[in-house]
Scaffold this motif. Structure first.
Motif, PDB file in Angstrom:
ATOM      1  N   GLU A   1       5.571  -2.647   6.693  1.00 25.10           N
ATOM      2  CA  GLU A   1       5.393  -4.090   6.810  1.00 25.10           C
ATOM      3  C   GLU A   1       6.137  -4.588   8.044  1.00 25.10           C
ATOM      4  O   GLU A   1       7.352  -4.429   8.162  1.00 25.10           O
ATOM      5  CB  GLU A   1       5.909  -4.810   5.564  1.00 25.10           C
ATOM      6  N   CYS A   2       5.398  -5.191   8.941  1.00 23.84           N
ATOM      7  CA  CYS A   2       5.976  -5.666  10.194  1.00 23.84           C
ATOM      8  C   CYS A   2       5.085  -6.781  10.734  1.00 23.84           C
ATOM      9  O   CYS A   2       3.856  -6.671  10.674  1.00 23.84           O
ATOM     10  CB  CYS A   2       6.082  -4.525  11.206  1.00 23.84           C
ATOM     11  N   GLU A   3       5.703  -7.837  11.269  1.00 21.69           N
ATOM     12  CA  GLU A   3       4.961  -8.947  11.868  1.00 21.69           C
ATOM     13  C   GLU A   3       3.917  -9.499  10.901  1.00 21.69           C
ATOM     14  O   GLU A   3       2.769  -9.743  11.265  1.00 21.69           O
ATOM     15  CB  GLU A   3       4.292  -8.511  13.168  1.00 21.69           C
ATOM     16  N   ALA A   4       4.351  -9.696   9.648  1.00 22.28           N
ATOM     17  CA  ALA A   4       3.497 -10.282   8.606  1.00 22.28           C
ATOM     18  C   ALA A   4       2.203  -9.497   8.412  1.00 22.28           C
ATOM     19  O   ALA A   4       1.134 -10.071   8.183  1.00 22.28           O
ATOM     20  CB  ALA A   4       3.193 -11.750   8.920  1.00 22.28           C
ATOM     21  N   ARG A   5       2.311  -8.186   8.484  1.00 23.01           N
ATOM     22  CA  ARG A   5       1.146  -7.328   8.270  1.00 23.01           C
ATOM     23  C   ARG A   5       1.599  -5.993   7.704  1.00 23.01           C
ATOM     24  O   ARG A   5       2.693  -5.519   8.018  1.00 23.01           O
ATOM     25  CB  ARG A   5       0.391  -7.113   9.586  1.00 23.01           C
ATOM     26  N   MET A   6       0.767  -5.390   6.851  1.00 21.92           N
ATOM     27  CA  MET A   6       1.022  -4.038   6.351  1.00 21.92           C
ATOM     28  C   MET A   6       0.217  -3.074   7.209  1.00 21.92           C
ATOM     29  O   MET A   6      -1.016  -3.035   7.139  1.00 21.92           O
ATOM     30  CB  MET A   6       0.618  -3.919   4.886  1.00 21.92           C
ATOM     31  N   TRP A   7       0.943  -2.299   8.025  1.00 27.37           N
ATOM     32  CA  TRP A   7       0.310  -1.349   8.933  1.00 27.37           C
ATOM     33  C   TRP A   7       0.249   0.028   8.279  1.00 27.37           C
ATOM     34  O   TRP A   7       1.260   0.548   7.809  1.00 27.37           O
ATOM     35  CB  TRP A   7       1.097  -1.255  10.236  1.00 27.37           C
ATOM     36  N   ARG A   8      -0.911   0.624   8.263  1.00 22.99           N
ATOM     37  CA  ARG A   8      -1.056   1.990   7.744  1.00 22.99           C
ATOM     38  C   ARG A   8      -0.756   2.954   8.888  1.00 22.99           C
ATOM     39  O   ARG A   8      -1.442   2.938   9.920  1.00 22.99           O
ATOM     40  CB  ARG A   8      -2.466   2.220   7.211  1.00 22.99           C
ATOM     41  N   VAL A   9       0.253   3.784   8.711  1.00 24.12           N
ATOM     42  CA  VAL A   9       0.708   4.628   9.819  1.00 24.12           C
ATOM     43  C   VAL A   9       0.433   6.117   9.604  1.00 24.12           C
ATOM     44  O   VAL A   9       0.674   6.915  10.508  1.00 24.12           O
ATOM     45  CB  VAL A   9       2.218   4.414  10.090  1.00 24.12           C
ATOM     46  N   GLY A  10      -0.068   6.504   8.429  1.00 26.64           N
ATOM     47  CA  GLY A  10      -0.391   7.920   8.244  1.00 26.64           C
ATOM     48  C   GLY A  10      -0.442   8.323   6.785  1.00 26.64           C
ATOM     49  O   GLY A  10      -0.213   7.514   5.879  1.00 26.64           O
ATOM     50  N   ASP A  11      -0.770   9.609   6.561  1.00 22.79           N
ATOM     51  CA  ASP A  11      -0.801  10.153   5.204  1.00 22.79           C
ATOM     52  C   ASP A  11       0.611  10.528   4.767  1.00 22.79           C
ATOM     53  O   ASP A  11       1.535  10.631   5.569  1.00 22.79           O
ATOM     54  CB  ASP A  11      -1.693  11.397   5.168  1.00 22.79           C
ATOM     55  N   ARG A  12       0.771  10.752   3.470  1.00 23.34           N
ATOM     56  CA  ARG A  12       2.071  11.196   2.964  1.00 23.34           C
ATOM     57  C   ARG A  12       1.879  11.975   1.670  1.00 23.34           C
ATOM     58  O   ARG A  12       0.830  11.889   1.013  1.00 23.34           O
ATOM     59  CB  ARG A  12       3.001  10.014   2.719  1.00 23.34           C
ATOM     60  N   THR A  13       2.902  12.720   1.308  1.00 24.39           N
ATOM     61  CA  THR A  13       2.944  13.444   0.042  1.00 24.39           C
ATOM     62  C   THR A  13       3.936  12.744  -0.863  1.00 24.39           C
ATOM     63  O   THR A  13       5.092  12.526  -0.473  1.00 24.39           O
ATOM     64  CB  THR A  13       3.372  14.900   0.248  1.00 24.39           C
TER      65      THR A  13
END
Length: 729
Positions: free
Chosen positions: A229-241
């Motif tokens: 969450e940054c600059e009033a937005r949820m940014w998807r940055v990659g996959d995870r386990t």
């Protein structure tokens, strides 16, 4: 994977086939280990089942079964009734609905903790007023560092909840359950029934699980992705386990939690499980929809899990899943629809179920359903209110208030509303352009229908000491009831086929309505045409929508096929901003004939970022596209010639037309002339306090009705939303 999905058993067969199970196979089915002779792909020293044989492993967890809620008391001794702590997280401008919600829920033994988004000035002031009106001290508004800014689906939602929970634990030691609600929730059972039910289920935790196969839920919810969450937005940055050894669960973010569990998850120094999960959910989309469920499943509170969030929700997936939150999240989210009067049967059907709240409700969409619920639950209140005979079937909602600094109002709304304030005072004989200072703009609904716009204004000049008799008679504050003018014409053959045809902005696909109630369209707006056809129209139907600018230039052509399920719909043109100022026309063509026509004004801006517009900015925004030929380049000469044959006075050559530069009072008068053509001032009332004449000698009698004595002004009585009487000393 089986443990993550909550299964006590896992199995591998034929080397590569994996299974999860809830029940241990009977001993009679057990065979020799040597029958499982297929090597595991990941470790050839291990075996992974065989032909029609399976290796069974214990995941280390026991079979999970949610608790059944009690519907009576098994205790021989009478227990004291529970006390509820309501966490109200509210946004927007529907303050009267929040007041109505509190009015309905209020009990002096309950705690009400209200969190208003830190960017919402108007709602915050309204809630502070509620707090100040209640002297019992059980209505508390979060202030200072305890206010957070949150977005849909954001990690900040969980932060807000946990911080509020800590404050509620500190404020009172007497409550037993925390129930979170929003301005869109409303009770569907009485307070007495809710308290009785929760008293029987003291110590239980009410959450609603997703009801799907877990791995599908993880994928659909995006839990296998990392978000920031940054600059009033949820940014998807990659996959995870996800972490191993943890059962994942989730569903609804509306919960009813026991005080012991709230103290556990909101502890200042939580244990290893909660600390680790907080780290995970800090980078999770919609964290509040899974965090509490997951902690419950993996902690000592697992046997207090009741699969019921006490809510009934109006899900209409075809309308609610339109990816409407793309502007704030890198994901496609869904949202429930508003309940309407026709849905009351569904609410009434919950009478015998352990459901105590419903969502969503919006009086601006349908207030009748809320009135019907109140009449169902509290008929004595309705009878008492009807005796007052004011405000019962009315609803008011603020659009703008001059004290607001955040969020910024739409500049088109502010420009048009300010113009209306000037025009109202001019209507009373005040020619000065300085008069008519805008205080507030609101919308008014009567009998569940939008009835008009309310503009409250003050005269700065008249606020000073009056020097003439005439000035003393003009109110220092007034409010006007205003109708927007609609311009729709149809051919004789289509007169009964079109129910509505409106151009506006801020179209809500989920509720299929416009949210721009003032109807202010400016040079940077994105207009949308919404239509509703009568069922008598023969379908399928091919129509063409022509968008023509104020200089009769064809700006866009949309070919539309209306199917049987599409009697209600909308289309958005391809237009380049800034739009040309003036009156635009939209033509509906069917069977090579113009069957309907509507128009809408694009008004110049007198404000930019909520301040008076600068000369350079006015020149930039109020002068149309920099190159009209480029703006309309997708419209061909052949297309223009084709539609000119319908007796439309279209310009053949698309050229740039230089608009006269207007600034200062000339810009305001330009805007005022357009607003006057498109809005009608119907009534005016005196919004000031009772005044005494400031001059000696006789005074002319008051010619305007006081606003508090009307049934339409925002200052008139509204007993539904009156909270001053509920917690007096």
């Amino acid at each position: 994977m089986c443990l993550q999905s909550g299964f006590p058993y896992a199995g591998v067969e034929y080397g590569t086939e994996c299974f999860c199970g809830k029940e241990e196979p009977p001993e009679t089915s057990q065979i020799q280990d040597s029958e499982c002779n297929k090597k595991c792909p990941g470790d050839p020293l291990q075996t992974c089942g065989g032909y029609l044989t399976i290796n069974i492993f214990s995941t280390g967890i026991k079979k999970f079964k949610p608790q059944e809620a009690r519907n009576n008391s098994f205790s021989a001794t009478e227990k004291p009734p529970v006390r509820i702590a309501y966490l109200l997280t509210v946004n927007g401008r529907a303050s009267r609905q929040v007041r109505r919600l509190i009015n309905t829920l209020y009990d002096p033994s309950h705690l009400f903790y209200i969190h208003v988004d830190s960017r919402q000035d108007y709602m915050y002031r309204e809630m502070l007023e509620i707090e100040g009106s209640c002297k019992k001290g059980n209505i508390i508004v979060a202030k200072g560092e305890n206010r957070h800014a949150s977005i849909w689906g954001g990690a900040s939602l969980l932060t807000t909840f946990l911080d509020a929970a800590r404050q509620m634990l500190l404020r009172s030691k007497d409550w037993d359950f925390l129930v979170n609600l929003s301005e869109s929730d409303y009770p569907i059972k009485t307070n007495a029934k809710l308290v009785e039910f929760l008293t029987w289920n003291r110590g239980m935790n009410f959450v609603k699980s997703h009801g799907r196969e877990v791995q599908r839920f993880l994928s659909k919810q995006g839990l296998d992705k990392t978000f920031v969450e940054c600059e009033a937005r949820m940014w998807r940055v990659g996959d995870r386990t996800l972490p191993l050894g943890i059962q994942i669960d989730g569903g609804s973010d509306w919960v009813g939690l026991s005080r012991d569990f709230v103290a556990y998850v909101a502890a200042p120094e939580p244990d290893e499980l909660v600390t680790g999960l907080l780290r995970v959910f800090r980078h999770t989309l919609l964290p509040a929809e899974s965090f509490f469920h997951t902690v419950l499943r993996n902690s000592r509170f697992c046997d207090t899990y009741v699969d019921n969030n006490l809510h009934v929700t109006n899900w209409k997936r075809k309308l609610g899943c339109k990816c409407q939150y793309k502007a704030v999240v890198d994901w496609c989210g869904c949202s429930p629809n508003d309940f309407k009067l026709e849905d009351f049967g569904r609410i009434r059907g919950t009478r015998e179920r352990n459901l105590f709240y419903a969502r969503k409700f919006e009086p601006a969409i349908d207030q009748r359903i809320i009135d019907r619920i109140d009449a169902w639950l509290y008929p004595e209140r309705i009878n008492a209110s009807e005796a007052l005979n004011k405000g019962i079937d009315a609803y008011w909602q603020s659009l703008y208030h001059h004290k607001d600094t955040s969020p910024l109002a739409d500049d088109s709304l502010l420009s048009v509303a300010t113009s209306l304030a000037r025009l109202v005072y001019r209507r009373l004989g005040e020619p000065s352009a300085n008069d008519g200072h805008l205080l507030e703009a609101s919308i008014h609904f009567k009998a569940n229908r939008f009835s008009g716009i309310l503009v409250r204004a003050a005269s700065e000049r008249l606020a000073m000491e009056s020097s003439t008799l005439m000035q003393a008679d003009i109110p220092e504050q007034l409010e006007a009831f205003i109708h927007p003018r609609r311009n729709l014409s149809t051919s004789s053959s289509w007169q009964d086929k079109i129910i509505s045809l409106v151009v506006n902005t801020d179209y809500d696909q989920k509720e299929q309505t416009f949210r721009n109630y003032l109807g202010a369209v400016g040079p940077l707006s994105a207009p949308v045409l919404a239509y509703e056809l009568d069922a008598s129209v023969a379908l399928p139907l091919n129509v063409t929508v022509l968008w023509v600018d104020p200089f009769d230039r064809l700006a866009d052509v949309i070919n539309l096929q209306i199917e049987e399920s599409g009697l209600l719909g909308h289309v958005k043109p391809q237009l380049t901003d800034p739009l040309v100022i003036g009156l635009w026309h939209v033509y509906i063509v069917a069977d090579s004939k113009v069957v309907a026509r509507t128009s809408f004004p694009v008004a110049p801006l007198t404000h930019w970022k909520n301040k008076p517009i600068t000369r350079n900015k006015a020149r930039e925004l109020n002068s149309g596209p920099a190159a009209a030929a480029a703006a309309y380049s997708h419209v061909t000469r052949q297309s223009i010639d084709k539609w000119r044959a319908l007796d439309l006075n279209l310009q053949v050559d698309v050229v740039k037309i230089e608009l006269e530069e207007r600034w200062g009072w000339q810009l305001e008068r330009w805007l005022d002339s357009m607003v006057q053509d498109n809005y009608e001032i119907v009534r005016i009332c005196d919004a000031g306090e009772e005044r005494r004449s400031r001059i000696r000698g006789p005074r002319r009698p008051r010619t305007l009705q006081r606003c508090v004595d009307t049934d339409w002004s925002s200052l008139s009585p509204d007993p539904k939303s009156d909270v001053k009487s509920i917690c007096r000393d």
